[in-house]
Motif scaffolding. Structure first.
Motif, PDB file in Angstrom:
ATOM      1  N   GLN A 104      -3.976 -10.629 -12.352  1.00 40.62           N
ATOM      2  CA  GLN A 104      -2.760 -10.883 -11.330  1.00 40.62           C
ATOM      3  C   GLN A 104      -1.837  -9.803 -11.510  1.00 40.62           C
ATOM      4  OE1 GLN A 104      -1.408 -14.914 -11.114  1.00 40.62           O
ATOM      5  NE2 GLN A 104      -2.413 -15.271  -9.091  1.00 40.62           N
ATOM      6  N   ALA A 105      -1.252  -9.653 -12.897  1.00 36.64           N
ATOM      7  CA  ALA A 105      -0.364  -8.664 -12.975  1.00 36.64           C
ATOM      8  C   ALA A 105      -0.806  -7.278 -12.842  1.00 36.64           C
ATOM      9  CB  ALA A 105      -0.040  -8.668 -14.786  1.00 36.64           C
ATOM     10  N   GLN A 106      -2.151  -7.098 -13.153  1.00 34.98           N
ATOM     11  CA  GLN A 106      -2.511  -5.686 -12.652  1.00 34.98           C
ATOM     12  C   GLN A 106      -2.480  -5.407 -11.107  1.00 34.98           C
ATOM     13  OE1 GLN A 106      -6.525  -5.091 -13.868  1.00 34.98           O
ATOM     14  NE2 GLN A 106      -5.948  -4.643 -16.064  1.00 34.98           N
ATOM     15  N   LYS A 107      -2.725  -6.495 -10.426  1.00 38.77           N
ATOM     16  CA  LYS A 107      -2.809  -6.276  -8.948  1.00 38.77           C
ATOM     17  C   LYS A 107      -1.481  -6.269  -8.405  1.00 38.77           C
ATOM     18  CE  LYS A 107      -6.599  -9.333  -7.201  1.00 38.77           C
ATOM     19  NZ  LYS A 107      -6.820 -10.547  -6.477  1.00 38.77           N
ATOM     20  N   ALA A 108      -0.593  -7.071  -8.949  1.00 42.76           N
ATOM     21  CA  ALA A 108       0.893  -7.087  -8.617  1.00 42.76           C
ATOM     22  C   ALA A 108       1.562  -5.665  -9.159  1.00 42.76           C
ATOM     23  CB  ALA A 108       1.601  -8.063  -9.276  1.00 42.76           C
ATOM     24  N   SER A 109       0.993  -5.119  -9.785  1.00 45.60           N
ATOM     25  CA  SER A 109       1.674  -3.838 -10.558  1.00 45.60           C
ATOM     26  C   SER A 109       0.949  -2.660  -9.199  1.00 45.60           C
ATOM     27  CB  SER A 109       1.338  -3.527 -11.848  1.00 45.60           C
ATOM     28  OG  SER A 109       0.985  -2.068 -12.030  1.00 45.60           O
ATOM     29  N   ALA A 110      -0.356  -2.850  -9.133  1.00 45.98           N
ATOM     30  CA  ALA A 110      -0.806  -1.799  -7.954  1.00 45.98           C
ATOM     31  C   ALA A 110      -0.060  -1.863  -6.652  1.00 45.98           C
ATOM     32  CB  ALA A 110      -2.351  -2.222  -7.803  1.00 45.98           C
ATOM     33  N   ALA A 111       0.218  -3.055  -6.257  1.00 42.82           N
ATOM     34  CA  ALA A 111       0.682  -3.414  -5.114  1.00 42.82           C
ATOM     35  C   ALA A 111       2.128  -2.779  -5.146  1.00 42.82           C
ATOM     36  CB  ALA A 111       0.664  -4.874  -4.593  1.00 42.82           C
ATOM     37  N   ARG A 112       3.004  -3.217  -6.140  1.00 46.42           N
ATOM     38  CA  ARG A 112       4.395  -2.602  -6.238  1.00 46.42           C
ATOM     39  C   ARG A 112       4.215  -1.101  -6.198  1.00 46.42           C
ATOM     40  NH1 ARG A 112       5.592  -6.876  -9.495  1.00 46.42           N
ATOM     41  NH2 ARG A 112       4.562  -5.856 -11.383  1.00 46.42           N
ATOM     42  N   LYS A 113       3.431  -0.510  -6.766  1.00 42.70           N
ATOM     43  CA  LYS A 113       3.390   1.090  -6.969  1.00 42.70           C
ATOM     44  C   LYS A 113       3.278   1.605  -5.584  1.00 42.70           C
ATOM     45  CE  LYS A 113      -0.213   3.072  -8.636  1.00 42.70           C
ATOM     46  NZ  LYS A 113      -1.383   3.159  -9.531  1.00 42.70           N
ATOM     47  N   THR A 114       2.268   0.737  -4.669  1.00 43.46           N
ATOM     48  CA  THR A 114       1.811   1.050  -3.161  1.00 43.46           C
ATOM     49  C   THR A 114       3.016   1.101  -2.329  1.00 43.46           C
ATOM     50  OG1 THR A 114      -0.394   0.760  -3.526  1.00 43.46           O
ATOM     51  CG2 THR A 114       0.384   1.139  -1.105  1.00 43.46           C
ATOM     52  N   ARG A 123      -2.353   5.879   3.955  1.00 42.69           N
ATOM     53  CA  ARG A 123      -3.456   6.393   2.865  1.00 42.69           C
ATOM     54  C   ARG A 123      -4.464   5.371   2.238  1.00 42.69           C
ATOM     55  NH1 ARG A 123       0.972   9.112   1.227  1.00 42.69           N
ATOM     56  NH2 ARG A 123       1.971   7.487  -0.029  1.00 42.69           N
ATOM     57  N   LEU A 124      -3.950   3.925   2.383  1.00 44.59           N
ATOM     58  CA  LEU A 124      -4.768   2.790   1.984  1.00 44.59           C
ATOM     59  C   LEU A 124      -5.867   2.930   3.115  1.00 44.59           C
ATOM     60  CD1 LEU A 124      -2.300   0.073   0.570  1.00 44.59           C
ATOM     61  CD2 LEU A 124      -3.789   1.171  -0.612  1.00 44.59           C
ATOM     62  N   PHE A 125      -5.567   2.839   4.340  1.00 47.77           N
ATOM     63  CA  PHE A 125      -6.529   2.730   5.444  1.00 47.77           C
ATOM     64  C   PHE A 125      -7.569   3.914   5.032  1.00 47.77           C
ATOM     65  CE2 PHE A 125      -3.833   0.369   8.499  1.00 47.77           C
ATOM     66  CZ  PHE A 125      -4.694  -0.746   8.819  1.00 47.77           C
ATOM     67  N   ASP A 126      -7.218   5.015   4.675  1.00 50.26           N
ATOM     68  CA  ASP A 126      -7.986   6.258   4.469  1.00 50.26           C
ATOM     69  C   ASP A 126      -9.016   5.824   3.261  1.00 50.26           C
ATOM     70  OD1 ASP A 126      -7.255   7.796   6.531  1.00 50.26           O
ATOM     71  OD2 ASP A 126      -5.926   8.984   5.266  1.00 50.26           O
ATOM     72  N   GLU A 127      -8.468   5.477   2.276  1.00 48.91           N
ATOM     73  CA  GLU A 127      -9.295   4.861   1.114  1.00 48.91           C
ATOM     74  C   GLU A 127     -10.377   4.064   1.235  1.00 48.91           C
ATOM     75  OE1 GLU A 127      -5.283   6.104  -1.896  1.00 48.91           O
ATOM     76  OE2 GLU A 127      -6.360   4.329  -2.281  1.00 48.91           O
ATOM     77  N   LEU A 128      -9.747   2.913   2.062  1.00 47.83           N
ATOM     78  CA  LEU A 128     -10.668   1.822   2.355  1.00 47.83           C
ATOM     79  C   LEU A 128     -11.849   2.328   2.939  1.00 47.83           C
ATOM     80  CD1 LEU A 128      -8.296  -1.081   3.526  1.00 47.83           C
ATOM     81  CD2 LEU A 128     -10.408  -1.303   1.973  1.00 47.83           C
ATOM     82  N   GLU A 129     -11.892   3.406   3.952  1.00 49.17           N
ATOM     83  CA  GLU A 129     -13.148   3.768   4.451  1.00 49.17           C
ATOM     84  C   GLU A 129     -14.046   4.366   3.744  1.00 49.17           C
ATOM     85  OE1 GLU A 129     -12.030   6.592   7.948  1.00 49.17           O
ATOM     86  OE2 GLU A 129     -11.355   4.957   8.853  1.00 49.17           O
ATOM     87  N   ALA A 189     -10.100  -5.072  -3.433  1.00 49.30           N
ATOM     88  CA  ALA A 189      -8.711  -4.874  -3.973  1.00 49.30           C
ATOM     89  C   ALA A 189      -7.665  -4.017  -3.177  1.00 49.30           C
ATOM     90  CB  ALA A 189      -8.991  -4.048  -5.551  1.00 49.30           C
ATOM     91  N   LEU A 190      -8.216  -2.749  -2.627  1.00 53.96           N
ATOM     92  CA  LEU A 190      -7.561  -1.827  -1.625  1.00 53.96           C
ATOM     93  C   LEU A 190      -7.167  -2.730  -0.650  1.00 53.96           C
ATOM     94  CD1 LEU A 190      -9.475   1.281  -1.839  1.00 53.96           C
ATOM     95  CD2 LEU A 190      -7.292   1.083  -2.501  1.00 53.96           C
ATOM     96  N   PHE A 191      -8.054  -3.699   0.191  1.00 53.69           N
ATOM     97  CA  PHE A 191      -7.533  -4.553   1.002  1.00 53.69           C
ATOM     98  C   PHE A 191      -6.481  -5.518   0.734  1.00 53.69           C
ATOM     99  CE2 PHE A 191      -7.765  -8.446   3.587  1.00 53.69           C
ATOM    100  CZ  PHE A 191      -7.442  -7.998   4.612  1.00 53.69           C
ATOM    101  N   ASP A 192      -6.833  -6.263  -0.449  1.00 51.64           N
ATOM    102  CA  ASP A 192      -5.733  -6.944  -0.713  1.00 51.64           C
ATOM    103  C   ASP A 192      -4.235  -6.253  -0.809  1.00 51.64           C
ATOM    104  OD1 ASP A 192      -7.615  -9.096  -0.950  1.00 51.64           O
ATOM    105  OD2 ASP A 192      -7.715  -8.867  -3.260  1.00 51.64           O
ATOM    106  N   GLU A 193      -4.245  -5.141  -1.495  1.00 49.80           N
ATOM    107  CA  GLU A 193      -3.027  -4.156  -1.525  1.00 49.80           C
ATOM    108  C   GLU A 193      -2.548  -3.933   0.056  1.00 49.80           C
ATOM    109  OE1 GLU A 193      -3.810  -1.178  -4.303  1.00 49.80           O
ATOM    110  OE2 GLU A 193      -1.628  -0.003  -3.893  1.00 49.80           O
ATOM    111  N   LEU A 194      -3.496  -3.493   0.929  1.00 45.39           N
ATOM    112  CA  LEU A 194      -3.182  -3.278   2.261  1.00 45.39           C
ATOM    113  C   LEU A 194      -2.506  -4.493   2.960  1.00 45.39           C
ATOM    114  CD1 LEU A 194      -3.409  -1.136   4.560  1.00 45.39           C
ATOM    115  CD2 LEU A 194      -5.372  -2.735   5.330  1.00 45.39           C
TER     116      LEU A 194
END
Ligand SMILES: [Fe+2]
Length: 202
Positions: A17-27, A59-65, A74-79
């Motif tokens: 969870q901490a990793q996800k939160a950190s990734a999301a904060r970064k984005t 950028r997240l939409f591009d990466e998701l493709e 994980a990318l969708f959760d971040e988006l």
């Protein structure tokens, strides 16, 4: 002895969870020209922050493709967190700050677009990223989001620049930043279905 080695998994899940939160904060942090997280936000005004968030979402939409499996999820959760947070920030801070008789129609249209976006997002949240219906719904979401971003860039942001002095835009940016930090303590995507039941109105 064995008991020590089989401590059940709260450590694992909290670290994930901490990793996800950190990734999301970064984005979600506004990005500088080089595409890197800009943590020196003190001089950034509200519009620059929102534009940075738009760029991060694109950028997240591009990466998701290109992504598959766990990475895609994980990318969708971040988006989803990014879009939920972006809408909350605009609805709580940005739209109320520019609302008057002249801007009423533009803001109502924006709120309607947020609602449409949240409906598709809520549907996507019920699917796994590998579900056969996922990509088609994601394409609908992208279309709606891009249309909304374009209108904000071409119409709403210029209105805000006309209406508000630079120091007001900067103060608004700081308020938005504080709310962002608060929102990102959690997983704002899960607020979306709740908001659909009780849509906020500035
Ligand atoms: Fe918006």
């Amino acid at each position: 002895m064995f008991a020590d080695l089989t401590v059940p998994g709260p450590h694992t899940s909290s670290s994930v969870q901490a990793q996800k939160a950190s990734a999301a904060r970064k984005t979600l942090m506004p990005l500088g020209d080089a595409g890197t997280a800009d943590l020196t936000l003190s001089g950034m005004n509200a519009i620059e922050m929102l534009e940075g968030q738009h760029a991060a979402v694109e950028r997240l939409f591009d990466e998701l493709e290109e992504a598959k499996g766990d990475e895609k999820q994980a990318l969708f959760d971040e988006l989803a967190d990014s879009l939920a947070m972006h809408a909350m920030i605009e609805e709580r801070h940005f739209y109320p700050a520019i609302r008057d008789d002249e801007t009423d129609d533009v803001i109502e249209r924006s709120l309607h677009e947020h609602l449409e976006m949240k409906r598709v997002l809520a549907e996507l949240l019920t699917l796994e990223a590998e579900d056969e219906r996922f990509d088609a719904k994601l394409a609908v979401l992208r279309e709606e989001v891009e249309k909304h971003f374009e209108e904000e860039r071409d119409e709403t942001f210029p209105i805000a620049e006309d209406l508000l002095e630079e120091d007001h835009l900067e103060a608004l940016g700081q308020e938005m930043l504080a709310t962002m930090a608060e929102i990102m303590q959690g997983e704002p995507r899960y607020e979306v279905p709740v908001e659909l039941e009780h849509p906020e109105r500035p």
